[in-house]
Design a protein around this motif. Structure first.
Motif, PDB file in Angstrom:
ATOM      1  N   LEU A  26      11.525 -12.974  22.355  1.00  0.00           N
ATOM      2  CA  LEU A  26      11.702 -11.548  22.372  1.00  0.00           C
ATOM      3  C   LEU A  26      10.325 -10.950  23.080  1.00  0.00           C
ATOM      4  O   LEU A  26      10.339 -10.111  23.834  1.00  0.00           O
ATOM      5  CB  LEU A  26      12.174 -10.886  21.452  1.00  0.00           C
ATOM      6  CG  LEU A  26      12.508  -9.474  21.461  1.00  0.00           C
ATOM      7  CD1 LEU A  26      13.598  -8.970  22.646  1.00  0.00           C
ATOM      8  CD2 LEU A  26      13.091  -8.959  20.162  1.00  0.00           C
ATOM      9  N   ASP A  27       9.179 -11.193  22.331  1.00  0.00           N
ATOM     10  CA  ASP A  27       8.038 -10.499  22.557  1.00  0.00           C
ATOM     11  C   ASP A  27       7.524 -10.866  24.003  1.00  0.00           C
ATOM     12  O   ASP A  27       6.666 -10.118  24.430  1.00  0.00           O
ATOM     13  CB  ASP A  27       6.817 -10.915  21.605  1.00  0.00           C
ATOM     14  CG  ASP A  27       7.321 -10.692  20.161  1.00  0.00           C
ATOM     15  OD1 ASP A  27       8.246 -10.202  20.104  1.00  0.00           O
ATOM     16  OD2 ASP A  27       6.677 -11.625  19.427  1.00  0.00           O
ATOM     17  N   GLU A  28       7.882 -11.774  24.590  1.00  0.00           N
ATOM     18  CA  GLU A  28       7.189 -12.185  25.933  1.00  0.00           C
ATOM     19  C   GLU A  28       8.139 -11.708  27.035  1.00  0.00           C
ATOM     20  O   GLU A  28       7.761 -12.025  28.134  1.00  0.00           O
ATOM     21  CB  GLU A  28       7.496 -13.670  26.020  1.00  0.00           C
ATOM     22  CG  GLU A  28       6.264 -14.167  25.052  1.00  0.00           C
ATOM     23  CD  GLU A  28       6.325 -15.862  25.042  1.00  0.00           C
ATOM     24  OE1 GLU A  28       7.212 -16.577  25.582  1.00  0.00           O
ATOM     25  OE2 GLU A  28       5.292 -16.518  24.683  1.00  0.00           O
ATOM     26  N   LEU A  29       9.329 -11.006  26.659  1.00  0.00           N
ATOM     27  CA  LEU A  29      10.126 -10.353  27.946  1.00  0.00           C
ATOM     28  C   LEU A  29       9.648  -9.151  28.501  1.00  0.00           C
ATOM     29  O   LEU A  29       8.952  -8.328  27.492  1.00  0.00           O
ATOM     30  CB  LEU A  29      11.736 -10.127  27.387  1.00  0.00           C
ATOM     31  CG  LEU A  29      12.498 -11.379  27.142  1.00  0.00           C
ATOM     32  CD1 LEU A  29      13.783 -11.132  26.599  1.00  0.00           C
ATOM     33  CD2 LEU A  29      12.360 -12.347  28.360  1.00  0.00           C
ATOM     34  N   LYS A  30       9.731  -9.136  29.718  1.00  0.00           N
ATOM     35  CA  LYS A  30       9.274  -7.753  30.186  1.00  0.00           C
ATOM     36  C   LYS A  30      10.243  -7.056  30.973  1.00  0.00           C
ATOM     37  O   LYS A  30      11.062  -7.601  31.674  1.00  0.00           O
ATOM     38  CB  LYS A  30       7.946  -8.226  31.301  1.00  0.00           C
ATOM     39  CG  LYS A  30       6.836  -8.747  30.686  1.00  0.00           C
ATOM     40  CD  LYS A  30       6.210  -9.735  31.899  1.00  0.00           C
ATOM     41  CE  LYS A  30       5.253  -8.571  32.580  1.00  0.00           C
ATOM     42  NZ  LYS A  30       4.118  -9.124  33.509  1.00  0.00           N
TER      43      LYS A  30
END
Ligand SMILES: Nc1ncnc2c1ncn2[C@@H]1O[C@H](COP(=O)(O)OP(=O)(O)OP(=O)(O)O)[C@@H](O)[C@H]1O
Ligand SMILES: [Mg+2]
Length: 271
Positions: A26-30
């Motif tokens: 999740l933290d890597e989605l833009k």
């Protein structure tokens, strides 16, 4: 332009899929949100700017960058957010959004408030032309974003937007001309204009308006500009690039699907 076309095609394919196996955490989605005059779009990219998924809905809640139906805008965006989350099987928390050139600061706040109202924390508010230019990966030239309500013209210098203007002529004006010419109500004329089978019929009808857009473009760019890049939904019109090229005598380039360029670019600025 091949790379850009491949990126957009991949995104279109992923947007059409019902379920997405999210490859990253999740933290890597833009996430990017584009609140346009004609369309509201959510785009999700991975950390390397590869397409993950997205959703689009046509809407009449924004006029030329100004939110005219605050609750309506939030409701549409909430719906799109839920659609994307259902496809991914996760909840999204943060997003970047964008503003057209020349918008007043009060209106910027309203756009952010809509995105926050739909449940996102706004991490970045980017200029729409800058977003489009990032996708096209261009150093020089002018980006012409022909949306529903306006045409945004941005002059690029060394990969940065030197300046931009937004002029109140867009796809809606083409639809009005089609409506008058064919004696159709606006919504029918809009469908008629976008239909692939009518493309040969449409261009001669709307040519004067496109020439006007080309004229506006010429009066807003310096003489040194050698290339124009057309993006935005109205640039989907078959042959629009030839009309621009003929009128301006400048090489005019457009991706295969110009509609998603700015929304994808907005997501690139997230994170
Ligand atoms: N295939 C097509 N042929 C012609 N016009 C099209 C086509 N697809 C979309 N459009 C037009 O593109 C416009 C919407 O484009 P876009 O989504 O870029 O606008 P927007 O971002 O909502 O508006 P703005 O940037 O002006 O706020 C509409 O006027 C629509 O009729
Ligand atoms: Mg737009």
């Amino acid at each position: 332009m091949d790379k850009v076309n491949a990126l957009i095609k991949d995104m279109e394919m992923k947007m059409a899929q019902e379920k997405i196996d999210c490859p990253c955490n999740l933290d890597e989605l833009k996430v990017g949100v584009d609140l346009g005059t004609s369309n509201i779009v959510i785009i999700v990219l991975d950390k390397d700017n590869n397409p993950v998924t997205g959703a689009i809905e046509s809407a009449n809640v924004v006029k030329d960058g100004i939110v005219v139906d605050f609750i309506g805008a939030i409701n549409i965006l909430k719906r799109l957010k839920q659609q994307v989350e259902a496809k991914l099987g996760i909840e999204l928390y943060e997003a970047a959004t964008a503003i057209p050139p020349g918008i007043m600061s009060g209106n910027i706040k309203v756009i952010s408030n809509v995105v926050e109202g739909a449940g996102f924390k706004v991490t970045k508010v980017v200029d729409e032309p800058e977003a489009a230019a990032s996708v096209l990966n261009i150093q020089e030239g002018a980006v012409v974003d022909i949306g529903g309500g306006t045409t945004g013209i941005s002059v690029m210098n060394n990969g940065k937007v030197a300046y931009s203007v937004d002029e109140a002529t867009g796809g809606t004006h083409l639809t009005l001309v089609v409506a008058g010419n064919m004696n159709l109500p606006f919504t029918e004329a809009e469908g008629f204009k976008k239909s692939k089978e009518n493309e040969k019929l449409i261009l001669p009808i709307v040519r004067p308006v496109i020439e006007k857009m080309a004229h506006i473009t010429m009066s807003n760019i310096p003489k040194e500009i050698k290339e124009l890049y057309l993006v935005g939904g109205t640039s989907c019109l078959t042959g629009i690039e030839q009309v621009f090229e003929k009128y301006t005598s400048l090489r005019t380039i457009k991706p295969e699907n110009p509609l998603l360029v700015t929304p994808i670019g907005i997501a690139m600025y997230a994170g």
